[in-house]
Design a protein around this motif. Structure first.
Motif, PDB file in Angstrom:
ATOM      1  N   ARG A  81       0.839  -1.215   0.000  1.00  0.00           N
ATOM      2  CA  ARG A  81       0.000   0.000   0.000  1.00  0.00           C
ATOM      3  C   ARG A  81       0.864   1.251   0.000  1.00  0.00           C
ATOM      4  NH1 ARG A  81      -4.537   0.566   4.226  1.00  0.00           N
ATOM      5  NH2 ARG A  81      -4.763   2.434   2.994  1.00  0.00           N
ATOM      6  N   SER A 109       2.443   1.733  -3.396  1.00  0.00           N
ATOM      7  CA  SER A 109       1.470   2.283  -4.339  1.00  0.00           C
ATOM      8  C   SER A 109       1.253   3.771  -4.074  1.00  0.00           C
ATOM      9  CB  SER A 109       0.149   1.519  -4.215  1.00  0.00           C
ATOM     10  OG  SER A 109      -0.803   2.007  -5.122  1.00  0.00           O
ATOM     11  N   ARG A 120      -0.452  -1.284 -11.541  1.00  0.00           N
ATOM     12  CA  ARG A 120      -1.121  -2.559 -11.833  1.00  0.00           C
ATOM     13  C   ARG A 120      -0.306  -3.739 -11.323  1.00  0.00           C
ATOM     14  NH1 ARG A 120      -2.438  -2.310 -17.974  1.00  0.00           N
ATOM     15  NH2 ARG A 120      -3.104  -4.439 -17.601  1.00  0.00           N
ATOM     16  N   GLU A 166      -0.875  -3.915  -7.643  1.00  0.00           N
ATOM     17  CA  GLU A 166      -2.214  -4.446  -7.361  1.00  0.00           C
ATOM     18  C   GLU A 166      -2.271  -5.954  -7.565  1.00  0.00           C
ATOM     19  OE1 GLU A 166      -4.826  -2.858  -5.929  1.00  0.00           O
ATOM     20  OE2 GLU A 166      -3.388  -1.219  -5.730  1.00  0.00           O
ATOM     21  N   LYS A 202      -0.748  -7.508  -4.572  1.00  0.00           N
ATOM     22  CA  LYS A 202      -1.689  -7.472  -3.446  1.00  0.00           C
ATOM     23  C   LYS A 202      -2.725  -8.581  -3.583  1.00  0.00           C
ATOM     24  CE  LYS A 202      -3.265  -3.259  -2.482  1.00  0.00           C
ATOM     25  NZ  LYS A 202      -3.557  -1.805  -2.578  1.00  0.00           N
ATOM     26  N   TYR A 203      -3.213  -8.799  -4.781  1.00  0.00           N
ATOM     27  CA  TYR A 203      -4.205  -9.851  -5.017  1.00  0.00           C
ATOM     28  C   TYR A 203      -3.606 -11.231  -4.721  1.00  0.00           C
ATOM     29  CZ  TYR A 203      -7.526 -12.901  -7.324  1.00  0.00           C
ATOM     30  OH  TYR A 203      -8.423 -13.911  -7.592  1.00  0.00           O
TER      31      TYR A 203
END
Length: 146
Positions: free
Chosen positions: A63, A66, A91, A94, A97-98
């Motif tokens: 986080r 980002s 991206r 992200e 993170k996923y």
């Protein structure tokens, strides 16, 4: 035991001020709150907290990463090429993170039941709400004194 934890939790809110020095106190309250609400056994807690803490640390790191990418963007002067490069970097973060969340759930399934994993989301939200309400109340009391 639950009454004692609840009393400690409530008293803790009154003792906690929201400065950087008190993050450990908030973390301690969060641990007690989650442990109580999930009704973790000692064995579950011993396996759960390393997984939980590791996930939280890595997720917060992503986080911050980002945020750092986005915080100093000059929206008036950014070129499409630079915006596209930045978008691709975000991206990638992200996706990380996923993947981290997927691995986290898989790791949690090894130590607690699916029902407790679902409940964990609610318990975390409840804790955040309690912290926010306490912050608002303290801020309101301070403003009333001024």
């Amino acid at each position: 035991m639950k009454k004692i934890l609840t009393i400690i939790f409530v008293l803790g809110f009154y003792l906690v001020s929201f400065s950087q020095d008190n993050r450990d106190k908030i973390k301690t309250l969060k641990i007690a709150f989650i442990t109580e609400k999930l009704n973790l056994t000692e064995k579950e807690a011993q396996a759960f907290w390393p997984v939980y803490n590791s996930f939280e640390e890595e997720y917060m790191r992503l986080r911050r990463q980002s945020y750092e990418k986005r915080k100093n963007i000059d929206f008036q002067n950014i070129t499409d090429k630079d915006a596209e490069a930045l978008l691709n970097e975000i991206r990638v973060i992200e996706k990380k993170k996923y993947t981290l969340k997927e691995n986290y759930v898989n790791d949690l399934l090894k130590v607690i039941s699916p029902k407790k994993i679902i409940l964990l989301n609610k318990v975390e939200d409840d804790f955040k709400h309690k912290i926010f309400e306490e912050f608002k109340n303290r801020r309101g009391m301070r403003n009333a004194k001024d």
